[in-house]
Design a protein around this motif. Structure first.
Motif, PDB file in Angstrom:
ATOM      1  N   ASN A  92       0.839  -1.198   0.000  1.00  0.00           N
ATOM      2  CA  ASN A  92       0.000   0.000   0.000  1.00  0.00           C
ATOM      3  C   ASN A  92       0.877   1.252   0.000  1.00  0.00           C
ATOM      4  N   ASN A  93       0.941   1.984   1.111  1.00  0.00           N
ATOM      5  CA  ASN A  93       1.659   3.253   1.164  1.00  0.00           C
ATOM      6  C   ASN A  93       3.013   3.109   1.851  1.00  0.00           C
ATOM      7  N   ALA A  94       3.929   4.042   1.529  1.00  0.00           N
ATOM      8  CA  ALA A  94       5.223   4.125   2.203  1.00  0.00           C
ATOM      9  C   ALA A  94       5.484   5.579   2.580  1.00  0.00           C
ATOM     10  N   SER A  95       5.995   5.768   3.801  1.00  0.00           N
ATOM     11  CA  SER A  95       6.357   7.104   4.262  1.00  0.00           C
ATOM     12  C   SER A  95       7.760   7.048   4.844  1.00  0.00           C
ATOM     13  N   ASN A  96       8.678   7.782   4.228  1.00  0.00           N
ATOM     14  CA  ASN A  96      10.073   7.788   4.660  1.00  0.00           C
ATOM     15  C   ASN A  96      10.403   9.128   5.303  1.00  0.00           C
ATOM     16  N   ASN A  97      10.507   9.116   6.632  1.00  0.00           N
ATOM     17  CA  ASN A  97      10.896  10.314   7.367  1.00  0.00           C
ATOM     18  C   ASN A  97      12.311  10.198   7.916  1.00  0.00           C
ATOM     19  N   GLY A  98      12.994   9.132   7.568  1.00  0.00           N
ATOM     20  CA  GLY A  98      14.380   8.932   7.969  1.00  0.00           C
ATOM     21  C   GLY A  98      15.255   8.769   6.747  1.00  0.00           C
ATOM     22  N   ILE A  99      15.853   7.590   6.594  1.00  0.00           N
ATOM     23  CA  ILE A  99      16.705   7.302   5.442  1.00  0.00           C
ATOM     24  C   ILE A  99      16.345   5.938   4.872  1.00  0.00           C
ATOM     25  N   ILE A 100      16.086   5.890   3.571  1.00  0.00           N
ATOM     26  CA  ILE A 100      16.035   4.628   2.832  1.00  0.00           C
ATOM     27  C   ILE A 100      17.237   4.627   1.902  1.00  0.00           C
ATOM     28  N   ASP A 101      18.187   3.744   2.172  1.00  0.00           N
ATOM     29  CA  ASP A 101      19.413   3.664   1.371  1.00  0.00           C
ATOM     30  C   ASP A 101      19.464   2.302   0.706  1.00  0.00           C
ATOM     31  N   PHE A 102      18.903   2.228  -0.506  1.00  0.00           N
ATOM     32  CA  PHE A 102      18.870   0.975  -1.240  1.00  0.00           C
ATOM     33  C   PHE A 102      19.894   0.955  -2.376  1.00  0.00           C
ATOM     34  N   TYR A 103      20.837   1.925  -2.336  1.00  0.00           N
ATOM     35  CA  TYR A 103      22.004   1.830  -3.209  1.00  0.00           C
ATOM     36  C   TYR A 103      23.218   2.309  -2.424  1.00  0.00           C
ATOM     37  N   VAL A 104      23.803   1.360  -1.676  1.00  0.00           N
ATOM     38  CA  VAL A 104      25.012   1.663  -0.904  1.00  0.00           C
ATOM     39  C   VAL A 104      26.220   1.699  -1.823  1.00  0.00           C
ATOM     40  N   GLY A 105      26.203   0.851  -2.837  1.00  0.00           N
ATOM     41  CA  GLY A 105      27.304   0.789  -3.799  1.00  0.00           C
ATOM     42  C   GLY A 105      27.034  -0.282  -4.821  1.00  0.00           C
ATOM     43  N   ALA A 106      28.001  -0.473  -5.727  1.00  0.00           N
ATOM     44  CA  ALA A 106      27.813  -1.405  -6.837  1.00  0.00           C
ATOM     45  C   ALA A 106      27.665  -2.850  -6.378  1.00  0.00           C
ATOM     46  N   SER A 107      28.106  -3.152  -5.169  1.00  0.00           N
ATOM     47  CA  SER A 107      27.994  -4.513  -4.658  1.00  0.00           C
ATOM     48  C   SER A 107      27.048  -4.601  -3.469  1.00  0.00           C
ATOM     49  N   GLN A 108      26.256  -3.546  -3.240  1.00  0.00           N
ATOM     50  CA  GLN A 108      25.336  -3.537  -2.097  1.00  0.00           C
ATOM     51  C   GLN A 108      24.134  -2.662  -2.453  1.00  0.00           C
ATOM     52  N   TYR A 109      23.057  -3.314  -2.892  1.00  0.00           N
ATOM     53  CA  TYR A 109      21.864  -2.566  -3.272  1.00  0.00           C
ATOM     54  C   TYR A 109      20.637  -3.465  -3.149  1.00  0.00           C
ATOM     55  N   ALA A 110      19.457  -2.838  -3.151  1.00  0.00           N
ATOM     56  CA  ALA A 110      18.193  -3.570  -3.055  1.00  0.00           C
ATOM     57  C   ALA A 110      17.162  -2.901  -3.951  1.00  0.00           C
ATOM     58  N   SER A 111      16.053  -3.586  -4.153  1.00  0.00           N
ATOM     59  CA  SER A 111      14.978  -3.072  -4.989  1.00  0.00           C
ATOM     60  C   SER A 111      13.746  -2.805  -4.136  1.00  0.00           C
ATOM     61  N   LEU A 112      13.009  -1.760  -4.507  1.00  0.00           N
ATOM     62  CA  LEU A 112      11.751  -1.418  -3.842  1.00  0.00           C
ATOM     63  C   LEU A 112      10.620  -1.638  -4.842  1.00  0.00           C
ATOM     64  N   LYS A 113       9.590  -2.368  -4.419  1.00  0.00           N
ATOM     65  CA  LYS A 113       8.485  -2.705  -5.313  1.00  0.00           C
ATOM     66  C   LYS A 113       7.158  -2.364  -4.656  1.00  0.00           C
ATOM     67  N   PHE A 114       6.260  -1.737  -5.413  1.00  0.00           N
ATOM     68  CA  PHE A 114       4.883  -1.512  -4.978  1.00  0.00           C
ATOM     69  C   PHE A 114       3.975  -2.406  -5.807  1.00  0.00           C
ATOM     70  N   ASN A 115       3.127  -3.181  -5.122  1.00  0.00           N
ATOM     71  CA  ASN A 115       2.193  -4.037  -5.850  1.00  0.00           C
ATOM     72  C   ASN A 115       0.777  -3.831  -5.299  1.00  0.00           C
ATOM     73  N   ASN A 116      -0.148  -4.623  -5.736  1.00  0.00           N
ATOM     74  CA  ASN A 116      -1.581  -4.566  -5.455  1.00  0.00           C
ATOM     75  C   ASN A 116      -2.270  -3.550  -6.364  1.00  0.00           C
ATOM     76  N   ALA A 117      -3.471  -3.912  -6.780  1.00  0.00           N
ATOM     77  CA  ALA A 117      -4.229  -3.080  -7.709  1.00  0.00           C
ATOM     78  C   ALA A 117      -5.012  -2.025  -6.940  1.00  0.00           C
ATOM     79  N   ASN A 118      -4.288  -1.028  -6.431  1.00  0.00           N
ATOM     80  CA  ASN A 118      -4.914   0.064  -5.689  1.00  0.00           C
ATOM     81  C   ASN A 118      -4.072   1.319  -5.863  1.00  0.00           C
ATOM     82  N   ASN A 119      -4.626   2.451  -5.449  1.00  0.00           N
ATOM     83  CA  ASN A 119      -3.859   3.688  -5.418  1.00  0.00           C
ATOM     84  C   ASN A 119      -2.986   3.713  -4.174  1.00  0.00           C
ATOM     85  N   ALA A 120      -1.797   4.290  -4.285  1.00  0.00           N
ATOM     86  CA  ALA A 120      -0.893   4.340  -3.141  1.00  0.00           C
ATOM     87  C   ALA A 120      -0.029   5.592  -3.235  1.00  0.00           C
ATOM     88  N   VAL A 121       0.592   5.948  -2.093  1.00  0.00           N
ATOM     89  CA  VAL A 121       1.449   7.138  -2.004  1.00  0.00           C
ATOM     90  C   VAL A 121       2.790   6.731  -1.418  1.00  0.00           C
TER      91      VAL A 121
END
Length: 232
Positions: free
Chosen positions: A177-206
Motif C-alpha cells: 500500500n503506502n510508504a512514508s520515509n521520514n528517515g533514510i532509505i538507502d537501497f544503493y550503498v554501492g555497486a555490490s550492495q543494493y536492493a529493490s523497492l516494489k509496490f504491488n496490489n491493484a490500488n492507489n498508493a502514495v
C-alpha cells in the motif's frame, strides 16, 4: 435432407430461472481472505455466479461460477481493512435468479515495529519476535537491513533518525500500500550492495515523507488497470 419431404422439428425448452439463494454470510474472515456461505433454495441451478465489487457496489466483476449445489466459496488475495460487496446469483439454462447481495470488511493489517538494529529476516529485529508479512503495517524505528528477496509489508513507515538499508545485491522489499520515509532509505550503498523497492496490489498508493531516499530500482506493479496510481 437435400430433398423436400417430411421433416421433424425438435424444440428444446429450458427450465425456468432458478430460485434465488438466501442468507449470505461470511466466515474465516482474515486480513486477506474470507469464506462466503449461502443457502441454496433451488433444485434446478447449474451453479452459482459470484461477483465482487470494490467500489461500494457501484459495479461488480464476475470472479467465479460454482457447480450445482455448492453453498460456500473461499476468497483469497483481498486487501486488509477493505470493505467488499458480494453478489451471488443462481444460474441455469433458463436464466438467472435475482441477486443476493451483502458486504464484509476484511480484518485490518497487523502492526509490527522494529526494536533492534538487524536484518529484516531476523525475528530478533521485530517486536514480538515476528517477521512482517504482506499484511502487516511496519514501522522502522532502528537501523534495519533488507537481506532477502521476499521482504514484504502492507504499509511502511521509516521514522526520523532511523535507516532502512540493505545487504548484498538480491534484496527486494515489496510494499502493498503506502510508504512514508521520514528517515533514510538507502537501497544503493554501492555497486555490490543494493536492493529493490516494489509496490504491488491493484490500488492507489502514495510514497512520501520528509526523509532521504536513495534507490537502486523502483518497480510499480499496480495490476491491469491504468487507473491504479502510485503518487511519489
Amino acid at each position: 435432407s437435400a430433398a423436400q419431404g417430411s421433416r421433424v422439428v425438435y424444440t428444446f425448452t429450458p427450465p425456468a430461472a432458478p430460485a434465488a439463494p438466501s442468507a449470505l454470510n461470511f466466515t474465516s474472515i482474515a486480513s486477506s481472505s474470507m469464506t462466503l456461505n449461502w443457502t441454496d433454495n433451488s433444485s434446478t441451478e447449474t451453479g452459482f455466479a459470484i461477483f465482487k465489487s470494490e467500489n461500494g457496489g457501484v459495479s461488480y466483476n464476475l470472479i467465479y461460477t460454482t457447480a450445482a449445489n455448492v453453498v460456500t466459496y473461499p476468497v483469497t488475495g483481498l486487501l486488509p481493512g477493505t470493505t467488499y460487496f458480494w453478489k451471488i446469483v443462481a444460474v441455469n439454462e433458463g436464466g438467472s435468479s435475482s441477486n443476493l447481495i451483502a458486504s464484509q470488511v476484511t480484518n485490518p493489517p497487523g502492526s509490527i515495529s522494529s526494536i533492534a538494529n538487524g536484518a529484516w529476516s531476523s525475528a530478533a529485529t521485530w517486536a514480538g519476535g515476528v517477521v512482517p508479512t504482506a499484511f502487516d503495517n511496519v514501522v522502522i524505528a532502528n537501523n534495519v537491513n533488507v537481506d532477502v528477496a521476499t521482504a514484504t509489508c502492507y504499509n511502511l513507515t521509516v521514522n526520523n533518525g532511523s535507516t532502512l538499508s540493505c545487504t548484498g545485491t538480491t534484496g527486494v522489499l515489496t510494499v502493498g500500500n503506502n510508504a512514508s520515509n521520514n528517515g533514510i532509505i538507502d537501497f544503493y550503498v554501492g555497486a555490490s550492495q543494493y536492493a529493490s523497492l516494489k509496490f504491488n496490489n491493484a490500488n492507489n498508493a502514495v510514497f512520501g515523507g520528509t526523509g532521504t531516499t536513495d534507490l537502486n530500482s523502483l518497480t510499480i506493479d499496480k495490476g491491469s488497470s491504468n487507473a491504479n496510481i502510485l503518487e511519489l
